[in-house]
Motif scaffolding. Structure first.
Motif, PDB file in Angstrom:
ATOM      1  N   THR A  69      97.115 -70.053 -45.420  1.00 38.69           N
ATOM      2  CA  THR A  69      95.737 -70.541 -45.494  1.00 38.69           C
ATOM      3  C   THR A  69      95.914 -72.051 -44.710  1.00 38.69           C
ATOM      4  O   THR A  69      96.216 -72.726 -45.294  1.00 38.69           O
ATOM      5  CB  THR A  69      95.177 -70.776 -46.845  1.00 38.69           C
ATOM      6  OG1 THR A  69      95.154 -69.500 -47.482  1.00 38.69           O
ATOM      7  CG2 THR A  69      93.949 -71.360 -46.896  1.00 38.69           C
ATOM      8  N   LEU A  70      94.695 -71.892 -43.673  1.00 39.40           N
ATOM      9  CA  LEU A  70      94.572 -72.951 -42.918  1.00 39.40           C
ATOM     10  C   LEU A  70      93.490 -73.758 -43.546  1.00 39.40           C
ATOM     11  O   LEU A  70      92.209 -73.283 -43.387  1.00 39.40           O
ATOM     12  CB  LEU A  70      94.465 -72.478 -41.689  1.00 39.40           C
ATOM     13  CG  LEU A  70      93.992 -73.556 -40.406  1.00 39.40           C
ATOM     14  CD1 LEU A  70      95.046 -74.567 -40.064  1.00 39.40           C
ATOM     15  CD2 LEU A  70      93.759 -73.140 -39.198  1.00 39.40           C
ATOM     16  N   VAL A  71      93.624 -75.237 -43.843  1.00 37.14           N
ATOM     17  CA  VAL A  71      92.577 -76.099 -44.163  1.00 37.14           C
ATOM     18  C   VAL A  71      92.240 -76.971 -42.921  1.00 37.14           C
ATOM     19  O   VAL A  71      92.825 -77.691 -42.739  1.00 37.14           O
ATOM     20  CB  VAL A  71      92.716 -76.630 -45.489  1.00 37.14           C
ATOM     21  CG1 VAL A  71      91.373 -77.413 -46.131  1.00 37.14           C
ATOM     22  CG2 VAL A  71      92.997 -75.433 -46.695  1.00 37.14           C
ATOM     23  N   VAL A  72      91.040 -76.906 -42.338  1.00 37.25           N
ATOM     24  CA  VAL A  72      90.387 -77.793 -41.505  1.00 37.25           C
ATOM     25  C   VAL A  72      89.415 -78.632 -41.831  1.00 37.25           C
ATOM     26  O   VAL A  72      88.533 -78.396 -42.852  1.00 37.25           O
ATOM     27  CB  VAL A  72      89.882 -76.945 -40.230  1.00 37.25           C
ATOM     28  CG1 VAL A  72      89.302 -77.816 -39.291  1.00 37.25           C
ATOM     29  CG2 VAL A  72      90.890 -76.163 -39.901  1.00 37.25           C
ATOM     30  N   ARG A  73      89.528 -79.970 -41.607  1.00 31.30           N
ATOM     31  CA  ARG A  73      88.545 -81.126 -41.952  1.00 31.30           C
ATOM     32  C   ARG A  73      87.654 -81.344 -40.805  1.00 31.30           C
ATOM     33  O   ARG A  73      88.177 -81.710 -39.857  1.00 31.30           O
ATOM     34  CB  ARG A  73      89.122 -82.405 -42.524  1.00 31.30           C
ATOM     35  CG  ARG A  73      88.357 -83.463 -42.764  1.00 31.30           C
ATOM     36  CD  ARG A  73      88.722 -84.500 -43.768  1.00 31.30           C
ATOM     37  NE  ARG A  73      89.182 -84.472 -44.915  1.00 31.30           N
ATOM     38  CZ  ARG A  73      90.308 -84.273 -45.387  1.00 31.30           C
ATOM     39  NH1 ARG A  73      91.435 -84.239 -44.805  1.00 31.30           N
ATOM     40  NH2 ARG A  73      90.445 -84.042 -46.934  1.00 31.30           N
ATOM     41  N   GLU A  74      86.308 -81.147 -41.003  1.00 31.33           N
ATOM     42  CA  GLU A  74      85.414 -81.608 -40.072  1.00 31.33           C
ATOM     43  C   GLU A  74      84.166 -81.376 -41.045  1.00 31.33           C
ATOM     44  O   GLU A  74      83.428 -80.582 -40.900  1.00 31.33           O
ATOM     45  CB  GLU A  74      85.227 -80.549 -39.055  1.00 31.33           C
ATOM     46  CG  GLU A  74      84.654 -81.240 -37.588  1.00 31.33           C
ATOM     47  CD  GLU A  74      83.445 -82.040 -37.770  1.00 31.33           C
ATOM     48  OE1 GLU A  74      82.462 -81.398 -38.041  1.00 31.33           O
ATOM     49  OE2 GLU A  74      83.290 -83.142 -37.499  1.00 31.33           O
ATOM     50  N   CYS A  78      88.662 -66.199 -33.780  1.00 29.27           N
ATOM     51  CA  CYS A  78      87.729 -65.992 -34.767  1.00 29.27           C
ATOM     52  C   CYS A  78      88.263 -65.863 -36.124  1.00 29.27           C
ATOM     53  O   CYS A  78      89.124 -64.856 -36.316  1.00 29.27           O
ATOM     54  CB  CYS A  78      87.061 -64.697 -34.393  1.00 29.27           C
ATOM     55  SG  CYS A  78      85.461 -64.219 -35.391  1.00 29.27           S
ATOM     56  N   LEU A  79      88.011 -66.732 -36.872  1.00 29.37           N
ATOM     57  CA  LEU A  79      88.497 -66.764 -38.217  1.00 29.37           C
ATOM     58  C   LEU A  79      87.375 -66.635 -39.327  1.00 29.37           C
ATOM     59  O   LEU A  79      86.414 -67.162 -39.096  1.00 29.37           O
ATOM     60  CB  LEU A  79      89.475 -67.830 -38.589  1.00 29.37           C
ATOM     61  CG  LEU A  79      90.703 -68.046 -37.825  1.00 29.37           C
ATOM     62  CD1 LEU A  79      91.586 -69.170 -37.947  1.00 29.37           C
ATOM     63  CD2 LEU A  79      91.671 -66.887 -37.806  1.00 29.37           C
ATOM     64  N   THR A  80      87.537 -66.154 -40.387  1.00 29.04           N
ATOM     65  CA  THR A  80      86.478 -66.038 -41.617  1.00 29.04           C
ATOM     66  C   THR A  80      86.931 -67.108 -42.490  1.00 29.04           C
ATOM     67  O   THR A  80      87.890 -67.274 -43.127  1.00 29.04           O
ATOM     68  CB  THR A  80      86.645 -64.840 -42.317  1.00 29.04           C
ATOM     69  OG1 THR A  80      86.538 -63.713 -41.392  1.00 29.04           O
ATOM     70  CG2 THR A  80      85.565 -64.563 -43.334  1.00 29.04           C
ATOM     71  N   VAL A  81      85.672 -68.010 -42.859  1.00 28.41           N
ATOM     72  CA  VAL A  81      85.773 -68.924 -44.054  1.00 28.41           C
ATOM     73  C   VAL A  81      85.971 -68.185 -45.257  1.00 28.41           C
ATOM     74  O   VAL A  81      85.269 -67.530 -45.704  1.00 28.41           O
ATOM     75  CB  VAL A  81      84.496 -69.740 -43.921  1.00 28.41           C
ATOM     76  CG1 VAL A  81      84.649 -70.759 -44.935  1.00 28.41           C
ATOM     77  CG2 VAL A  81      84.358 -70.360 -42.432  1.00 28.41           C
ATOM     78  N   VAL A  82      86.930 -68.867 -45.957  1.00 27.41           N
ATOM     79  CA  VAL A  82      87.224 -68.176 -47.474  1.00 27.41           C
ATOM     80  C   VAL A  82      87.140 -69.249 -48.478  1.00 27.41           C
ATOM     81  O   VAL A  82      86.714 -68.984 -49.340  1.00 27.41           O
ATOM     82  CB  VAL A  82      88.669 -67.736 -47.382  1.00 27.41           C
ATOM     83  CG1 VAL A  82      88.989 -66.338 -46.498  1.00 27.41           C
ATOM     84  CG2 VAL A  82      89.726 -68.805 -47.296  1.00 27.41           C
ATOM     85  N   GLU A  83      86.891 -70.518 -48.040  1.00 25.17           N
ATOM     86  CA  GLU A  83      86.466 -71.758 -48.853  1.00 25.17           C
ATOM     87  C   GLU A  83      85.699 -72.778 -48.147  1.00 25.17           C
ATOM     88  O   GLU A  83      86.234 -72.963 -46.963  1.00 25.17           O
ATOM     89  CB  GLU A  83      87.836 -72.047 -49.524  1.00 25.17           C
ATOM     90  CG  GLU A  83      88.593 -71.363 -50.446  1.00 25.17           C
ATOM     91  CD  GLU A  83      89.919 -71.843 -50.809  1.00 25.17           C
ATOM     92  OE1 GLU A  83      89.921 -73.074 -50.894  1.00 25.17           O
ATOM     93  OE2 GLU A  83      91.031 -71.194 -50.965  1.00 25.17           O
ATOM     94  N   THR A  84      84.923 -73.409 -48.722  1.00 22.11           N
ATOM     95  CA  THR A  84      84.463 -74.431 -48.263  1.00 22.11           C
ATOM     96  C   THR A  84      84.198 -75.536 -49.166  1.00 22.11           C
ATOM     97  O   THR A  84      83.678 -75.045 -50.240  1.00 22.11           O
ATOM     98  CB  THR A  84      83.252 -74.003 -47.249  1.00 22.11           C
ATOM     99  OG1 THR A  84      82.926 -75.105 -46.478  1.00 22.11           O
ATOM    100  CG2 THR A  84      81.973 -73.273 -48.123  1.00 22.11           C
ATOM    101  N   ASP A  85      84.093 -76.745 -48.644  1.00 20.99           N
ATOM    102  CA  ASP A  85      83.314 -77.918 -49.634  1.00 20.99           C
ATOM    103  C   ASP A  85      82.733 -78.859 -48.620  1.00 20.99           C
ATOM    104  O   ASP A  85      82.426 -78.424 -47.434  1.00 20.99           O
ATOM    105  CB  ASP A  85      84.227 -78.673 -50.293  1.00 20.99           C
ATOM    106  CG  ASP A  85      85.457 -79.118 -49.664  1.00 20.99           C
ATOM    107  OD1 ASP A  85      85.204 -79.590 -48.492  1.00 20.99           O
ATOM    108  OD2 ASP A  85      86.773 -79.287 -50.039  1.00 20.99           O
ATOM    109  N   ALA A  86      82.232 -79.998 -49.129  1.00 17.95           N
ATOM    110  CA  ALA A  86      81.647 -81.018 -48.026  1.00 17.95           C
ATOM    111  C   ALA A  86      82.402 -81.377 -46.881  1.00 17.95           C
ATOM    112  O   ALA A  86      81.689 -81.829 -45.826  1.00 17.95           O
ATOM    113  CB  ALA A  86      81.265 -82.363 -49.020  1.00 17.95           C
TER     114      ALA A  86
END
Length: 198
Positions: free
Chosen positions: A23-28, A47-55
């Protein structure tokens, strides 16, 4: 579907090892604030699918095929990545149609800097070179570019100061690996030619 116009430069915040993938977590924060789970985002052209997101962050799962065939498997915490959200119907198409399906990788083999401008030469397999032509389109790490010269095993692009400043291409060094996606039209033309031999 994407346009190859990078919206933002994100940074890898975390890499979670989840064999056989990760799992790759990217901050932006700006992109994350307008993103929902299941959205498609181009990360260095993939093309990757978002599986989690926060602010502030978005998380993506990358399988073994993606990690082996792209430069995502070489990312480290802190690595910059090019980000583009999928096109919406009615959006302006500033680059070219980019699917987010990587055809292969190339290596930066030569960089000629001329003040704030640069010419890059990338190595490429002969199989991919068949789908490239001078003045044709290529997506390099998700960035829509015009091919300047195209040879059997390499091609060149000319980069303006803006592109160098706002994408991962600016700090790139000889030996760095990039994701490549050839123009979708070239794929269909090649397939039609090959089909005549069936």
């Amino acid at each position: 579907m994407f346009s190859g116009i990078v919206e933002a430069l994100g940074r890898v915040a975390e890499l979670r090892d989840e064999p056989p993938g990760c799992t790759l977590v990217v901050r932006e924060p700006r992109v994350a604030a307008e993103t929902a789970v299941a959205d498609s985002i181009s990360v260095n052209g993939c093309c990757l699918t978002v599986v989690e997101t926060d602010a502030e962050t978005m998380a993506f799962q990358a399988g073994p095929e993606t990690l082996a065939r792209t430069n995502l498997g070489r990312l480290e915490v802190g690595s910059p990545v090019n980000l583009e959200r999928a096109l919406a119907v009615g959006d302006r198409l500033g680059g070219h149609f980019v699917s987010g399906h990587i055809d292969g990788t190339g290596e930066l083999v030569e960089r000629k800097d001329q003040g704030e401008w640069s010419d890059f030469w990338f190595s490429v397999s002969p199989e991919l070179a068949r789908q490239m032509a001078s003045k044709g389109s290529i997506a390099v790490d998700g960035v829509s570019l015009t091919i300047v010269e195209s040879e059997r095993n390499r091609f060149s692009v000319a980069l303006i100061p803006y592109t160098l400043a706002v994408t991962t291409l600016g700090p790139m060094n000889v030996g760095d690996l990039v994701n490549l996606e050839t123009d979708i039209l070239a794929k269909y033309v090649q397939r039609l030619v090959e089909a005549h031999e069936w």
